[in-house]
Design a protein around this motif. Structure first.
Motif, PDB file in Angstrom:
ATOM      1  N   LYS A  36       4.151  14.745  -4.649  1.00  0.00           N
ATOM      2  CA  LYS A  36       3.987  13.280  -4.757  1.00  0.00           C
ATOM      3  C   LYS A  36       5.241  12.596  -5.280  1.00  0.00           C
ATOM      4  N   ALA A  37       6.321  13.345  -5.493  1.00  0.00           N
ATOM      5  CA  ALA A  37       7.506  12.778  -6.141  1.00  0.00           C
ATOM      6  C   ALA A  37       8.073  11.596  -5.361  1.00  0.00           C
ATOM      7  N   LYS A  38       8.122  11.698  -4.049  1.00  0.00           N
ATOM      8  CA  LYS A  38       8.683  10.612  -3.240  1.00  0.00           C
ATOM      9  C   LYS A  38       7.808   9.358  -3.332  1.00  0.00           C
ATOM     10  N   MET A  39       6.481   9.543  -3.318  1.00  0.00           N
ATOM     11  CA  MET A  39       5.578   8.396  -3.440  1.00  0.00           C
ATOM     12  C   MET A  39       5.765   7.723  -4.791  1.00  0.00           C
ATOM     13  N   LEU A  40       5.890   8.515  -5.842  1.00  0.00           N
ATOM     14  CA  LEU A  40       6.072   7.955  -7.178  1.00  0.00           C
ATOM     15  C   LEU A  40       7.379   7.175  -7.271  1.00  0.00           C
ATOM     16  N   ALA A  41       8.432   7.702  -6.649  1.00  0.00           N
ATOM     17  CA  ALA A  41       9.725   7.012  -6.656  1.00  0.00           C
ATOM     18  C   ALA A  41       9.630   5.665  -5.944  1.00  0.00           C
ATOM     19  N   MET A  42       8.887   5.625  -4.835  1.00  0.00           N
ATOM     20  CA  MET A  42       8.706   4.371  -4.102  1.00  0.00           C
ATOM     21  C   MET A  42       7.914   3.363  -4.936  1.00  0.00           C
ATOM     22  N   ILE A  43       6.916   3.838  -5.646  1.00  0.00           N
ATOM     23  CA  ILE A  43       6.124   2.950  -6.508  1.00  0.00           C
ATOM     24  C   ILE A  43       6.998   2.406  -7.629  1.00  0.00           C
ATOM     25  N   GLU A  44       7.789   3.275  -8.234  1.00  0.00           N
ATOM     26  CA  GLU A  44       8.664   2.847  -9.334  1.00  0.00           C
ATOM     27  C   GLU A  44       9.645   1.769  -8.880  1.00  0.00           C
ATOM     28  N   GLN A  70      -1.284   9.727 -14.159  1.00  0.00           N
ATOM     29  CA  GLN A  70      -0.653   9.268 -15.395  1.00  0.00           C
ATOM     30  C   GLN A  70       0.746   8.676 -15.194  1.00  0.00           C
ATOM     31  N   PRO A  71       1.597   9.241 -14.333  1.00  0.00           N
ATOM     32  CA  PRO A  71       2.918   8.614 -14.135  1.00  0.00           C
ATOM     33  C   PRO A  71       2.828   7.188 -13.594  1.00  0.00           C
ATOM     34  N   VAL A  72       1.871   6.935 -12.705  1.00  0.00           N
ATOM     35  CA  VAL A  72       1.718   5.579 -12.164  1.00  0.00           C
ATOM     36  C   VAL A  72       1.225   4.627 -13.249  1.00  0.00           C
ATOM     37  N   ILE A  73       0.264   5.073 -14.049  1.00  0.00           N
ATOM     38  CA  ILE A  73      -0.258   4.235 -15.133  1.00  0.00           C
ATOM     39  C   ILE A  73       0.836   3.959 -16.160  1.00  0.00           C
ATOM     40  N   ALA A  74       1.681   4.956 -16.431  1.00  0.00           N
ATOM     41  CA  ALA A  74       2.786   4.763 -17.376  1.00  0.00           C
ATOM     42  C   ALA A  74       3.769   3.719 -16.855  1.00  0.00           C
ATOM     43  N   THR A 127      -2.129  -7.703   9.263  1.00  0.00           N
ATOM     44  CA  THR A 127      -2.729  -8.552   8.222  1.00  0.00           C
ATOM     45  C   THR A 127      -1.751  -8.790   7.075  1.00  0.00           C
ATOM     46  N   ASP A 128      -0.472  -8.469   7.309  1.00  0.00           N
ATOM     47  CA  ASP A 128       0.612  -8.683   6.342  1.00  0.00           C
ATOM     48  C   ASP A 128       0.584  -7.721   5.153  1.00  0.00           C
ATOM     49  N   VAL A 129      -0.154  -6.609   5.275  1.00  0.00           N
ATOM     50  CA  VAL A 129      -0.071  -5.563   4.257  1.00  0.00           C
ATOM     51  C   VAL A 129       1.237  -4.801   4.481  1.00  0.00           C
ATOM     52  N   ILE A 130       2.012  -4.625   3.412  1.00  0.00           N
ATOM     53  CA  ILE A 130       3.276  -3.871   3.495  1.00  0.00           C
ATOM     54  C   ILE A 130       2.952  -2.403   3.222  1.00  0.00           C
ATOM     55  N   CYS A 131       3.147  -1.567   4.234  1.00  0.00           N
ATOM     56  CA  CYS A 131       2.771  -0.153   4.134  1.00  0.00           C
ATOM     57  C   CYS A 131       3.970   0.697   3.731  1.00  0.00           C
ATOM     58  N   HIS A 132       3.797   1.458   2.659  1.00  0.00           N
ATOM     59  CA  HIS A 132       4.798   2.417   2.204  1.00  0.00           C
ATOM     60  C   HIS A 132       4.179   3.809   2.342  1.00  0.00           C
ATOM     61  N   PHE A 133       4.160   4.317   3.553  1.00  0.00           N
ATOM     62  CA  PHE A 133       3.513   5.594   3.811  1.00  0.00           C
ATOM     63  C   PHE A 133       4.518   6.735   3.803  1.00  0.00           C
ATOM     64  N   ILE A 134       4.097   7.850   3.266  1.00  0.00           N
ATOM     65  CA  ILE A 134       4.848   9.093   3.384  1.00  0.00           C
ATOM     66  C   ILE A 134       4.119   9.948   4.409  1.00  0.00           C
ATOM     67  N   HIS A 135       4.734  10.142   5.563  1.00  0.00           N
ATOM     68  CA  HIS A 135       4.104  10.900   6.640  1.00  0.00           C
ATOM     69  C   HIS A 135       4.384  12.393   6.445  1.00  0.00           C
ATOM     70  N   ASN A 136       3.310  13.169   6.472  1.00  0.00           N
ATOM     71  CA  ASN A 136       3.436  14.608   6.233  1.00  0.00           C
ATOM     72  C   ASN A 136       2.646  15.363   7.292  1.00  0.00           C
ATOM     73  N   LYS A 137       3.312  16.267   7.983  1.00  0.00           N
ATOM     74  CA  LYS A 137       2.673  17.015   9.074  1.00  0.00           C
ATOM     75  C   LYS A 137       1.623  17.998   8.568  1.00  0.00           C
ATOM     76  N   LEU A 138       1.621  18.270   7.270  1.00  0.00           N
ATOM     77  CA  LEU A 138       0.683  19.254   6.725  1.00  0.00           C
ATOM     78  C   LEU A 138      -0.683  18.661   6.417  1.00  0.00           C
ATOM     79  N   VAL A 139      -0.823  17.321   6.539  1.00  0.00           N
ATOM     80  CA  VAL A 139      -2.117  16.690   6.265  1.00  0.00           C
ATOM     81  C   VAL A 139      -2.545  15.871   7.478  1.00  0.00           C
ATOM     82  N   LEU A 142       0.840  -1.204   0.000  1.00  0.00           N
ATOM     83  CA  LEU A 142       0.000   0.000   0.000  1.00  0.00           C
ATOM     84  C   LEU A 142       0.869   1.246   0.000  1.00  0.00           C
ATOM     85  N   PHE A 143       0.601   2.139  -0.961  1.00  0.00           N
ATOM     86  CA  PHE A 143       1.366   3.374  -1.102  1.00  0.00           C
ATOM     87  C   PHE A 143       0.426   4.575  -0.969  1.00  0.00           C
ATOM     88  N   GLY A 144       0.867   5.570  -0.198  1.00  0.00           N
ATOM     89  CA  GLY A 144       0.063   6.775  -0.075  1.00  0.00           C
ATOM     90  C   GLY A 144       0.644   7.746   0.925  1.00  0.00           C
TER      91      GLY A 144
END
Length: 454
Positions: free
Chosen positions: A110-118, A141-145, A69-81, A49-51
């Motif tokens: 979202k650049a860091k999240m996209l890098a983690m997905i890539e 679109q970057p994720v779909i690409a 539940t064995d979900v691997i979490c790739h979270f970007i923690h941000n104090k602004l949200v 899971l990425f977000g």
């Protein structure tokens, strides 16, 4: 259509999107992509899971719950949200009111999240984008690409009507109301299908899966006729999380190698199961297997008039004879089931029209029906001999029959053929009409016996 469950345990699915937690009396409830990930894990899928989340206690609690539940979490923690979407107790009294203090996700990089997905996408069989229109996927679109570069299918569930953001996805899942809202003018169901196919071309999609809560799903593909998969149980106990369960089952099925048709049928079964539960419920592979063990054809169930017209047309193209009968079925007796089983043998497909509550009350009097329309329809739909169930009002029965035009119209009352409602339309279309003797104990006598016993 007979459906089998593929092996969900070997699937690896990447989920990205809006991640939220709601809180009822301080008990966290997963929402959006987080709940989709939980559903996938409960089905046996291997999930990443990425977000973006807030840097708060709710994010940590979410990570702990999903990790269990064995979900691997790739979270970007941000104090602004904030991770908390809407905090309130069961009396709807605000607990925090923190939302106005935080910036929307659209303003977060979202650049860091996209890098983690890539870095991780190549390990997965399928990408699932869960978009609650909060901004995490404001540019998908970057994720779909990346998915295209790795030859991985992409399923999208979005609350937005801006489909251009998901151009090139394999399947987009929408509600029927969303589909209607995309178009400015009012469309009937046949027109909606035509317009939906135009969307497939416009946005380079393989398919749209349209769901109606409690009324089944419709699969729309470019070069195929639309496929309506009805529901069996129209009663809705709670629709929280039903879209997430449907989405998870669709994704697991496709990732495991099921065809889009088979995956859509399994997703429809999942929707039925979750609708009967309370709260944002998950489901398991065992529950789907139990539902399939009924032996009921997955193309059977409760339909609308437009859906029935399409299903009857498709049946006739396969040289299947369609029988139509009607009744109130207020108290379903063994004699009713025997009657329906008997007339089902006269052809290959049986349609049962069930009179609505107003019609039953008008004919039977005060205190009727005993069982409301949706319960009566659900009981009829579960009979093995019945293919499709539709409701009708006595005032429009003639129009309904003239609209769907079955091959054989069967009446079970003591009535002359020329007096059978809809007979003229069916005969004019080359069909037949039969009146079949039907011995039954009047329902009113059964009800009176029960009341006397009380």
């Amino acid at each position: 259509m007979q459906v089998n469950i593929p092996n969900f345990n070997e699937t690896r699915i990447l989920v990205a999107g809006d991640i939220m937690v709601n809180s009822y009396d301080a008990e966290p409830v997963l929402e959006a992509a987080a709940n989709v990930a939980l559903n996938l894990a409960c089905l046996g899928g291997q999930v990443s899971l990425f977000g973006i989340t807030g840097d708060d206690e709710f994010a940590q609690g979410l990570d702990d719950k999903l990790s269990s539940t064995d979900v691997i979490c790739h979270f970007i923690h941000n104090k602004l949200v904030s991770t908390l979407s809407n905090s309130f107790n069961l009396n709807s009294n605000p607990l925090g009111g923190t939302e106005e203090k935080h910036r929307p996700f659209t303003e977060i990089d979202k650049a860091k999240m996209l890098a983690m997905i890539e870095a991780n996408i190549g390990q997965h069989h399928l990408v699932l984008l869960s978009d609650y229109d909060l901004g995490t996927l404001s540019d998908a679109q970057p994720v779909i690409a990346l998915a295209h570069d790795n030859d991985i299918p992409v399923i999208v569930h979005t609350k937005s009507n801006k489909l251009s953001n998901f151009r090139g996805a394999s399947v987009i899942v929408l509600t029927i109301d969303q589909l209607r809202n995309i178009f400015t003018e009012t469309c009937n169901e046949n027109e909606l299908v035509i317009r939906a196919k135009e969307l497939l071309t416009q946005y380079e999609l393989n398919a749209l899966l349209i769901y109606r809560t409690g009324q089944g799903v419709t699969l729309i593909r470019t070069n195929e006729e639309e496929l309506h998969i009805p529901t069996i149980t129209p009663e809705i106990f709670d629709d929280n999380g039903v879209d997430d369960a449907l989405l998870a089952t669709l994704a697991c099925s496709i990732a495991a190698g099921a065809s889009l048709v088979q995956a859509s049928a399994l997703a429809n079964i999942a929707m039925d199961i979750v609708l009967a539960k309370k709260g944002a419920a998950t489901l398991s592979e065992v529950e789907i297997a139990q539902a399939l063990q009924s032996g009921k054809d997955c193309g059977s169930g409760i339909v609308t008039t437009e859906q029935l017209k399409t299903l009857i047309r498709q049946a006739k193209q396969l040289d299947q004879k369609v029988i139509f009968t009607k009744g109130s079925f207020d108290i379903l007796e063994s004699a009713d089931a025997s009657y329906l089983a008997k007339i089902a043998k006269l052809g290959q497909r049986l349609v049962v029209a069930v009179s609505d509550d107003e019609s039953v009350k008008r004919i039977r009097g005060a205190g009727r029906p005993i069982n409301h329309l949706y319960r009566r329809m659900a009981l009829i739909a579960k009979l093995d001999c019945v293919d499709w169930v539709i409701s009708y009002n006595e005032d429009n029965l003639q129009d309904l029959i003239a609209n769907v035009l079955p091959d054989l119209l069967v009446e079970h009352q003591d009535i002359n053929l020329e007096d059978v409602v809809g007979a003229e339309s069916v005969i004019a279309n080359g069909g037949e009409v039969q009146v079949i003797d039907f011995e039954e104990e009047p329902t009113s006598e059964i009800i009176n016996t029960v009341r006397l016993g009380d």
